[in-house]
Enzyme design. Structure first.
Site, short mmCIF file in Angstrom:
data_model
loop_
_atom_site.label_atom_id
_atom_site.label_comp_id
_atom_site.label_asym_id
_atom_site.label_seq_id
_atom_site.Cartn_x
_atom_site.Cartn_y
_atom_site.Cartn_z
N CYS A 61 32.01 28.89 6.44
CA CYS A 61 32.39 28.98 7.85
C CYS A 61 33.90 28.74 7.97
O CYS A 61 34.43 27.80 7.38
CB CYS A 61 31.62 27.95 8.67
SG CYS A 61 32.03 28.02 10.42
N CYS A 65 35.31 21.82 11.21
CA CYS A 65 34.58 20.65 11.72
C CYS A 65 34.45 19.61 10.60
O CYS A 65 33.83 19.89 9.56
CB CYS A 65 33.19 21.07 12.20
SG CYS A 65 33.26 22.51 13.30
N CYS A 68 31.12 18.81 8.75
CA CYS A 68 30.20 19.88 8.39
C CYS A 68 30.29 20.35 6.93
O CYS A 68 31.35 20.77 6.46
CB CYS A 68 30.39 21.08 9.31
SG CYS A 68 29.12 22.33 9.01
N CYS A 105 14.16 27.39 15.14
CA CYS A 105 15.60 27.39 15.42
C CYS A 105 16.36 28.00 14.24
O CYS A 105 16.21 27.54 13.11
CB CYS A 105 16.12 25.98 15.62
SG CYS A 105 15.18 25.03 16.81
N CYS A 136 15.08 29.69 19.18
CA CYS A 136 16.37 29.04 19.44
C CYS A 136 17.33 29.56 18.38
O CYS A 136 16.93 29.73 17.23
CB CYS A 136 16.22 27.52 19.32
SG CYS A 136 17.79 26.65 19.47
N CYS A 196 20.59 24.00 24.81
CA CYS A 196 20.36 22.89 23.89
C CYS A 196 21.75 22.38 23.50
O CYS A 196 22.48 23.08 22.79
CB CYS A 196 19.59 23.38 22.67
SG CYS A 196 19.42 22.11 21.38
N ARG A 268 16.23 15.06 21.51
CA ARG A 268 15.79 15.24 20.12
C ARG A 268 16.44 14.23 19.19
O ARG A 268 17.67 14.13 19.11
CB ARG A 268 16.07 16.67 19.63
CG ARG A 268 15.49 16.88 18.20
CD ARG A 268 15.52 18.32 17.72
NE ARG A 268 14.94 19.20 18.69
CZ ARG A 268 15.62 20.14 19.34
NH1 ARG A 268 16.88 20.32 19.08
NH2 ARG A 268 15.03 20.90 20.23
N1 SAM Z 1 28.32 27.15 13.62
C1 SAM Z 1 27.58 26.87 14.78
C2 SAM Z 1 28.21 25.81 15.63
O1 SAM Z 1 28.98 25.01 15.14
O2 SAM Z 1 27.90 25.78 16.83
C3 SAM Z 1 26.13 26.52 14.52
C4 SAM Z 1 25.74 25.66 13.34
S1 SAM Z 1 26.35 23.98 13.33
C5 SAM Z 1 25.98 23.47 11.69
C6 SAM Z 1 25.23 23.13 14.40
C7 SAM Z 1 25.43 21.66 14.63
O3 SAM Z 1 24.99 20.92 13.50
C8 SAM Z 1 26.82 21.11 14.86
O4 SAM Z 1 27.29 21.33 16.16
C9 SAM Z 1 26.63 19.64 14.59
O5 SAM Z 1 26.32 18.97 15.78
C10 SAM Z 1 25.45 19.60 13.62
N2 SAM Z 1 25.87 19.09 12.31
C11 SAM Z 1 26.54 19.77 11.35
N3 SAM Z 1 26.79 18.99 10.28
C12 SAM Z 1 26.26 17.77 10.56
C13 SAM Z 1 26.21 16.54 9.84
N4 SAM Z 1 26.77 16.40 8.64
N5 SAM Z 1 25.58 15.50 10.42
C14 SAM Z 1 25.02 15.64 11.63
N6 SAM Z 1 25.05 16.77 12.35
C15 SAM Z 1 25.67 17.83 11.84
FE1 SF4 Z 2 31.10 26.12 11.11
FE2 SF4 Z 2 29.83 23.87 10.58
FE3 SF4 Z 2 31.69 23.91 12.46
FE4 SF4 Z 2 29.32 25.18 12.87
S1 SF4 Z 2 29.65 22.99 12.64
S2 SF4 Z 2 31.39 25.97 13.33
S3 SF4 Z 2 28.90 25.86 10.77
S4 SF4 Z 2 32.04 24.29 10.28
#
Ligand code: SAM
Ligand code: SF4
Ligand code: DTB
Length: 349
Positions: A61, A65, A68, A105, A136, A196, A268
């Protein structure tokens, strides 16, 4: 039960920071007691909704973040994958249905979907919906046109988290703004898709950041119908890998305040259950959580096994929701002690 002329359990979107602070500052047991009362005004007790997650496109990606594992900027040992084929997704959805999940989802590691991929996702939604599951997806940022297409395909929920407060957000992500997130949520809501939206607790944020996250969510024009509260999973290779684990009571407190501020939303208990003991999870249910991710994998990290969750539900005598929405009481709120009457009325209506 009263709070500056407002009744606890009232659905409203004019929360002040002082009120949120007051909620968070209560003795934990008073807070959880109020949250359970509010919960029973709107939901049947002992019932939890189950959603199964599938990563339809993993890794690489472009966003940064800091929590992530799927960001291309961190080496977390993930192998990047192409968008899955529709038939494979349908197989996974069938399996999820067999285990008892009511919602499926699908998550994609995108900043925003590209047109070609987006068309494939529309097919996935139609096919999963045809199995009788709620659908979802979480695909990153959307345009108003895309939300209309998602609605037409039969999408029930769109997941897009605010993650933290607007202030702390800047420390966590540099490649998009809080306003970008709010705009997408607005498009989703305007298209008539259930929202959500929630966040992550335990990213090193101050207590005030939790107040502000919940205040922003609860003061949206409509409460998100589903509010995932994730506990950070500190994944090796991400900038958050060494963060200390959060005190479980802080997590429980956050769940309880979420329940009180958004009384009719599904709250949730999301990422992080794998590292929580059964007692902490039970306390989260007591605090008003009534939804979980069900299945041994979240997107890229582990979740408790179905067998383990079934055993937990049995011990606590919790029933999974069988038909989507069957735990919501569809009538005027009544005092919590009138549970039996509420149940009968709800069944009769
Ligand atoms: N890329 C899209 C986005 O960011 O909206 C969808 C997928 S993203 C992985 C979905 C959510 O997963 C993030 O907004 C975050 O809240 C959660 N998430 C990702 N990594 C995480 C982690 N290490 N611990 C807890 N929640 C996490
Ligand atoms: Fe990409 Fe992870 Fe950020 Fe979603 S949360 S935009 S998958 S880096
Ligand atoms: C949400 O709030 N939590 C889910 C879902 N929405 C998409 C994702 C949790 C991801 C945890 C880290 C991983 O498995 O990659």
């Amino acid at each position: 039960m009263a709070m500056n002329n407002h009744t606890i359990g009232e659905i409203r979107n004019n929360w002040t920071r002082a009120q949120v602070e007051q909620l968070f500052s209560q003795p934990l047991l008073d807070l959880v007691f109020d949250a359970q009362k509010v919960h029973r005004e709107h939901f049947r007790s002992n019932r939890v909704q189950t959603s199964t997650l599938l990563s339809i496109k993993t890794g690489a990606c472009p966003e940064d973040c800091a929590y992530c594992p799927q960001s291309v900027r961190y080496d977390t040992g993930l192998t990047r994958e192409q968008l899955m084929a529709v038939a494979e997704v349908v197989n996974r959805a069938k399996a999820a249905k067999e285990t008892g999940a009511t919602r499926f989802c699908m998550g994609a590691a995108w900043r925003a979907p590209r047109e070609k991929d987006f068309r494939v996702v529309l097919e996935m939604i139609k096919s999963v919906k045809a199995l009788g599951l709620e659908t979802c997806v979480t695909l990153g940022m959307l345009t108003a046109e895309q939300t209309a297409d998602l609605k037409a395909a039969g999408l029930d929920y769109y997941n897009h988290n605010l993650d933290t407060s607007e202030t702390y957000y800047k420390e966590i992500i540099s490649t998009r703004t809080y306003q970008d997130r709010l705009n997408t949520l607005g498009f989703v809501r305007d298209a008539g898709i259930n929202v959500c939206a929630g966040g992550i607790i335990g990213m090193g944020e101050a207590e005030q950041d939790r107040w502000d996250l919940l205040m922003t969510l609860a003061n949206l024009p409509e409460h998100p119908q589903s509010v995932p509260i994730n506990q950070l999973i500190a994944v090796k290779g991400t900038p958050m890998q060494d963060l200390e684990a959060l005190d479980p009571f802080e997590f429980i407190r956050t769940i309880a305040v979420t329940r009180i501020m958004m009384p009719r939303s599904y709250v949730r208990l999301s990422a992080g259950r794998e590292s929580m003991n059964e007692q902490t999870q039970a306390f989260c249910f007591m605090a008003g959580a009534n939804s979980i991710f069900y299945g041994e994998q979240l997107l890229t990290t582990a979740n408790p096994s179905v067998a383990k969750d079934k055993a937990l539900f049995e011990k606590l005598q919790i029933q999974p929701e069988r038909v989507a929405g069957d735990s919501l009481i569809s009538q005027e709120p009544k005092p919590f002690w009138d549970e039996t009457a509420l149940y009968k009325n709800a069944v009769a209506s």
